[in-house]
Design a protein around this motif. Sequence first.
Motif, short mmCIF file in Angstrom:
data_model
loop_
_atom_site.label_atom_id
_atom_site.label_comp_id
_atom_site.label_asym_id
_atom_site.label_seq_id
_atom_site.Cartn_x
_atom_site.Cartn_y
_atom_site.Cartn_z
N LEU A 26 0.74 -1.39 0.03
CA LEU A 26 0.00 0.08 -0.05
C LEU A 26 0.88 1.34 -0.15
CD1 LEU A 26 -2.83 1.25 0.27
CD2 LEU A 26 -2.56 1.32 2.71
N GLY A 27 1.91 1.20 0.89
CA GLY A 27 2.74 2.36 0.97
C GLY A 27 3.60 2.44 -0.56
N LEU A 28 3.81 1.86 -1.24
CA LEU A 28 4.64 1.57 -2.48
C LEU A 28 3.70 2.19 -3.50
CD1 LEU A 28 6.60 -1.34 -2.79
CD2 LEU A 28 7.59 0.67 -2.87
N HIS A 29 2.33 1.60 -3.33
CA HIS A 29 1.18 2.09 -4.24
C HIS A 29 0.84 3.41 -4.14
CE1 HIS A 29 -2.68 2.20 -6.52
NE2 HIS A 29 -3.30 2.51 -5.51
N ARG A 30 1.17 4.08 -3.08
CA ARG A 30 0.77 5.64 -2.82
C ARG A 30 1.69 6.24 -3.43
NH1 ARG A 30 2.87 9.69 0.02
NH2 ARG A 30 1.60 11.12 1.26
N TYR A 31 3.09 5.99 -3.42
CA TYR A 31 4.10 6.69 -3.69
C TYR A 31 4.13 6.73 -5.26
CZ TYR A 31 9.08 7.65 -4.86
OH TYR A 31 10.26 8.42 -5.25
N ASN A 32 3.93 5.38 -5.77
CA ASN A 32 3.90 5.33 -7.41
C ASN A 32 2.90 6.26 -7.95
OD1 ASN A 32 6.03 3.40 -7.34
ND2 ASN A 32 4.72 1.80 -7.10
N LEU A 33 1.60 6.10 -7.16
CA LEU A 33 0.46 6.75 -7.64
C LEU A 33 0.67 8.22 -7.88
CD1 LEU A 33 -2.12 5.78 -9.02
CD2 LEU A 33 -3.23 6.06 -6.69
N VAL A 34 1.23 8.97 -6.56
CA VAL A 34 1.47 10.25 -6.49
C VAL A 34 2.52 10.87 -7.02
CG1 VAL A 34 2.22 12.11 -4.78
CG2 VAL A 34 0.39 10.37 -4.12
N GLN A 35 3.70 9.99 -7.31
CA GLN A 35 4.88 10.57 -7.76
C GLN A 35 5.36 9.94 -9.30
OE1 GLN A 35 7.02 12.50 -6.25
NE2 GLN A 35 5.45 12.52 -4.56
N GLY A 36 4.15 8.90 -9.91
CA GLY A 36 4.49 8.71 -11.20
C GLY A 36 5.70 7.55 -11.33
N LYS A 37 5.96 6.94 -10.35
CA LYS A 37 7.02 6.17 -10.31
C LYS A 37 6.45 4.48 -10.62
CE LYS A 37 9.99 9.03 -9.52
NZ LYS A 37 11.11 9.47 -10.47
N ASN A 38 7.24 3.40 -10.29
CA ASN A 38 6.85 2.30 -10.48
C ASN A 38 7.72 1.12 -9.69
OD1 ASN A 38 5.21 -0.32 -11.76
ND2 ASN A 38 6.75 -0.43 -13.41
N LEU A 39 7.70 1.59 -8.51
CA LEU A 39 8.73 0.71 -7.51
C LEU A 39 7.76 -0.44 -7.23
CD1 LEU A 39 10.40 3.30 -5.15
CD2 LEU A 39 11.30 2.36 -7.36
N ILE A 52 12.38 -2.37 -5.69
CA ILE A 52 13.09 -2.69 -6.76
C ILE A 52 12.47 -1.86 -7.74
CG2 ILE A 52 11.77 -4.58 -7.46
CD1 ILE A 52 14.57 -5.30 -8.79
N ASP A 53 13.37 -1.23 -8.75
CA ASP A 53 12.78 -0.43 -9.92
C ASP A 53 12.97 -1.40 -11.05
OD1 ASP A 53 12.30 1.17 -11.97
OD2 ASP A 53 13.39 2.91 -11.26
N PRO A 54 12.01 -1.77 -11.76
CA PRO A 54 12.15 -2.83 -12.61
C PRO A 54 12.78 -2.16 -13.99
CG PRO A 54 9.76 -2.56 -11.85
CD PRO A 54 10.51 -1.66 -11.38
N ALA A 55 12.94 -0.94 -14.38
CA ALA A 55 13.55 -0.29 -15.14
C ALA A 55 14.97 -0.54 -15.27
CB ALA A 55 12.97 1.04 -15.50
N THR A 56 15.49 -0.25 -14.01
CA THR A 56 16.91 -0.44 -13.91
C THR A 56 17.36 -1.46 -12.85
OG1 THR A 56 16.67 1.09 -11.72
CG2 THR A 56 16.85 2.30 -13.88
N GLN A 57 16.72 -2.30 -12.32
CA GLN A 57 16.99 -3.47 -11.41
C GLN A 57 17.48 -3.12 -10.11
OE1 GLN A 57 15.73 -6.54 -11.52
NE2 GLN A 57 14.37 -5.64 -13.09
N LEU A 58 17.55 -1.61 -9.93
CA LEU A 58 17.98 -1.09 -8.73
C LEU A 58 17.29 -1.26 -7.55
CD1 LEU A 58 19.80 2.28 -10.02
CD2 LEU A 58 21.04 -0.24 -9.68
N LEU A 59 17.82 -1.68 -6.34
CA LEU A 59 17.35 -1.86 -4.99
C LEU A 59 17.59 -0.74 -4.17
CD1 LEU A 59 18.48 -5.53 -4.41
CD2 LEU A 59 16.10 -4.74 -5.24
N GLN A 60 16.56 -0.24 -3.30
CA GLN A 60 16.53 0.89 -2.69
C GLN A 60 15.50 0.64 -1.46
OE1 GLN A 60 14.77 4.49 -4.01
NE2 GLN A 60 14.38 3.18 -5.91
N THR A 61 16.30 1.16 -0.21
CA THR A 61 15.44 0.71 1.04
C THR A 61 14.26 2.16 1.01
OG1 THR A 61 17.32 0.39 2.28
CG2 THR A 61 15.38 0.94 3.41
N PHE A 62 13.24 1.49 1.38
CA PHE A 62 12.01 2.30 1.47
C PHE A 62 11.34 2.29 2.82
CE2 PHE A 62 7.69 3.35 0.12
CZ PHE A 62 7.72 4.16 -0.81
N GLN A 63 10.52 3.30 3.04
CA GLN A 63 9.91 3.71 4.43
C GLN A 63 8.64 3.88 4.22
OE1 GLN A 63 12.43 6.33 6.26
NE2 GLN A 63 13.42 4.99 7.46
#
Length: 346
Positions: free
Chosen positions: A63-76, A102-113
Amino acid sequence: MVAFLSGYPRKEVDRLRRSYMKEVNKSEGFDVSGLPVPDSAPGLTEHICNDTCSPLILLYAKLGLHRYNLVQGKNLQPSSVKKYNKSMGSVNSSYYITLVAIDPATQLLQTFQTRVNELRYGELVLECCTARPLGETHICGIKKNSDHKPVEDLLHTFPEWPPKNPFKKSKRCYVLKKSELRENDDWIRLYLELAVAASNRDTLENHLVSNLKIVKVAIDTTSTQEGLDLFAIVYIRYKDSCEARVGKDVDRVAVVRRFFNEGMGSFSLVGQNLGIIQKKSNKQLLRFKPWLLYTPRWRLKAHRHSGLTLSRRVPKTRSMEFFLSQFTFRDDFTKKGKESECETVL
């Protein structure tokens, strides 16, 4: 591990509480490792997930990732949950979740809160106020001139059923095509799984929700709310094969309202799910559909043939709370004498 302080003088306890809250606020609740919780303080308990984590926490992380993607236009996308801190002192908890995305486009991992607040226990009333990659500032702070009233009103009322079947083409509701359903399956399934998981907290803690089969989805195209963004009401018809959770009422519907208040920084989901009851009478099969109860002919038919208890008249309000209070539904939450046929996961 939570350590409690006791046996200290009152002034010392107050000082320790202030010191504890100062340390908690430094990390906004995401890092409380090693902090002893003073007596009667609104403390947080730390849970390390390692290789496994509660499915409910996984849903909250999504849900947190969905909120971030929806508001910021990302796809984490979620990779794993590292830990979460849970508030104490109430059945409605706040969860401060640290995960790896993970960002599917770059395959980079990042810590998310992300932080998810349960506003009601046993019902889908959730609020997500923090969702960000580690290191980013809180981009959605509360503004002085923010209007809280629209949010407060929507958090205390459930979304309405339309007067007509929402799963048939109409001016009010748009029924998603199969291709559109596949394209939007991730967030629609998330809303459905949250609605089911939230309303089944007392049945052996929780059951696996991956067996839910989405049949039809409709979106209310006329619903708007002044002062709120990303406002939508989603109707989901689905089948639930978990007998321990729903008994024989496998044909079900869920309604979920979402909205985002930029000024308050809150992304919220409010909704419920219920069964479509089937009963045979006089060689007829009456399918109880909530939206049909506004037609006088169907109200009379329901009263005569299904054994449903009606009030003297159906008022104009169409809230889910009204339906649940006025009609006797099959008890989905106390299936005694049956062993669970679903994997218990919480």
